[in-house]
Design an enzyme around this catalytic site. Structure first.
Site, PDB file in Angstrom:
ATOM      1  N   CYS A   1       4.832  34.683  25.091  1.00 40.93           N
ATOM      2  CA  CYS A   1       4.760  33.490  25.934  1.00 40.93           C
ATOM      3  C   CYS A   1       3.614  32.574  25.505  1.00 40.93           C
ATOM      4  CB  CYS A   1       4.679  33.896  27.406  1.00 40.93           C
ATOM      5  SG  CYS A   1       5.122  32.571  28.556  1.00 40.93           S
TER       6      CYS A   1
ATOM      7  N   HIS B   1       9.503  37.328  28.029  1.00 38.24           N
ATOM      8  CA  HIS B   1       8.743  38.474  28.519  1.00 38.24           C
ATOM      9  C   HIS B   1       9.511  39.778  28.333  1.00 38.24           C
ATOM     10  CE1 HIS B   1       5.315  36.597  30.834  1.00 38.24           C
ATOM     11  NE2 HIS B   1       6.044  35.549  30.502  1.00 38.24           N
TER      12      HIS B   1
ATOM     13  N   GLU C   1       8.459  42.763  28.853  1.00 38.37           N
ATOM     14  CA  GLU C   1       8.170  43.748  29.908  1.00 38.37           C
ATOM     15  C   GLU C   1       9.040  43.495  31.131  1.00 38.37           C
ATOM     16  OE1 GLU C   1       6.404  40.352  31.752  1.00 38.37           O
ATOM     17  OE2 GLU C   1       6.512  40.990  29.673  1.00 38.37           O
TER      18      GLU C   1
END
Length: 422
Positions: free
Chosen positions: A266, A384, A386
């Protein structure tokens, strides 16, 4: 507000946009006023992960899913130590959640965190307004309920690019996150607003991670490996605001790339791009949600991804196309979906770091979502992996970073479902 479950009528609230649009509703969080840049998030779940994401500092978040808060909140779902967003907009706020894991309600969490929120807004109409006019300045107030007055104050408020929000959410001291199980690598992570799910993802692939403030000099990072040696890798995290304001992190990336393996997510992706001399552009309304389709150009797989950013890399600014490594094509494409249709991962020649390959493309709007530096050990993605609470299609990228630190140059060319090489 659902009158069937609300015991008392909350205070009135007003949402005003800089284009003059106003929406009336009721307070659903702390009282007072909040100014910021308004965006919308299309996730159907994960509202607690959204409000506790430090990347939303300086922004008022509109949740497009109509009912919010129905499964409550819990300490385990928090992605940071507090709430950094400026404000929250929802259609219907649930004040009495039903979930065996719930430890409280979302409105109570917002009040404790001092976050001003409004419910009763037609979030479909608001989302369409943002999609047509773009992200803009806005305010929520429970005090100034005069539309003309609040709109005028919004128009006088500073824009998001006027302030560097990263120091507001970064750690101020170094700390260590241990590996989950056997330690395989020692990594230094720049905390520009890092979500806890990212630390968990690094730990899961055997990384002992030293988390450092956003402006830590590169020379300090190079001394944080085992016994004062260089670390096995460096990670640049997500974070809020305009990436061009975060000069110290970009300078660190410029000095570290080529010396140790590097991975960025990001804002970290944008800092690595800036380190390479690339241009960053502001997207009309950004990508915010858990359902963005992204193609991995190396495998042909389409990943459903979680994203939260208003800025992105201009791929052509990295350098000129290298035809012999780009399927024979010599010209840049503004809409990068052309490369997904060709099944080609184009390569450009960058003046500072050599060859850079486009690895991931957003299939909604054709913007770049990931690059790999071929002549230095580094790669980054705009989304992202995660993805707390999900989806998890891109979790393989933590394994890719481990492969990169182990010396594998083809670390991104893996099966995203089973972790196997293509």
């Amino acid at each position: 507000m659902n009158p069937l479950v609300s015991r008392e009528r909350p205070a009135e609230a007003l949402l005003a946009l800089e284009d003059g649009t106003v929406y009336r509703g009721w307070s659903a969080g702390a009282g007072g006023e909040a100014f910021g840049e308004i965006v919308f998030n299309t996730s159907m779940a994960g509202y607690q992960e959204i409000v506790s994401d430090p990347s939303y500092a300086g922004q008022i978040v509109t949740l497009t899913y109509p009912q919010v808060g129905n499964y409550g909140v819990s300490a385990a779902a928090m992605q940071s130590g507090g709430l950094a967003l400026s404000g929250l907009v929802v259609r219907d706020m649930c004040r009495e959640p039903s979930n065996w894991q719930s430890e409280g309600s979302l409105p109570d969490l917002l009040r404790k965190g001092g976050v001003v929120a409004i419910e009763g807004v037609d979030t479909r109409a608001l989302t369409l307004r943002i999609r047509s006019a773009g992200a803009m300045r806005a305010a929520i107030s429970t005090e100034d309920l005069d539309p003309k007055s609040l709109v005028a104050r919004v128009c006088q408020a500073p824009g998001i690019s006027s302030h560097n929000y990263v120091p507001d959410v970064s750690t101020t001291q170094e700390y260590v996150v241990p590996a989950a199980g056997e330690r395989r690598f020692r990594v230094v992570a720049y905390d520009c607003g890092e979500k806890r799910g990212i630390a968990d993802g690094l730990a899961a692939v055997g990384c002992e991670t030293v988390v450092v403030p956003w402006d830590t000099p590169a020379r300090r990072v190079l001394a944080l490996g085992q016994d004062g040696a260089a670390p096995n890798g460096v990670f640049f995290s997500n974070g809020p605001g305009d990436p061009t304001q975060v000069e110290a992190t970009a300078q660190a990336a410029r000095e570290l790339m080529g010396k140790v393996p590097v991975f960025g997510i990001c804002l970290g992706n944008q800092q690595m791009a800036l380190a390479a001399g690339a241009t960053i552009e502001k997207l009309p309304f950004g990508h915010h949600g858990g359902n963005e389709p992204v193609m991995n150009l190396l495998t042909g797989r389409v990943e459903i991804t979680a994203q939260n950013h208003n800025y992105g890399l201009v791929f052509e600014s990295l350098g000129s196309i290298v035809p012999e490594e780009s399927g024979g094509f010599a010209e840049h494409e503004r809409d990068l979906r052309a490369w997904s249709e060709r099944h080609v991962a184009p390569v450009v020649m960058n003046e500072r770091f050599g060859r850079v390959r486009l690895t991931h493309v957003n299939l909604n709007d054709g913007t770049p979502e990931g690059v790999q530096f071929l002549d230095v050990p580094a790669f980054s993605v705009q989304y992202h992996p995660e993805a707390c609470p999900g989806p998890h299609d891109s979790a393989y990228l933590f394994t890719s970073f481990a492969r990169l630190m182990a010396g594998d140059p083809d670390c991104l060319d893996i099966d995203v479902r089973e972790g196997r090489r293509f």
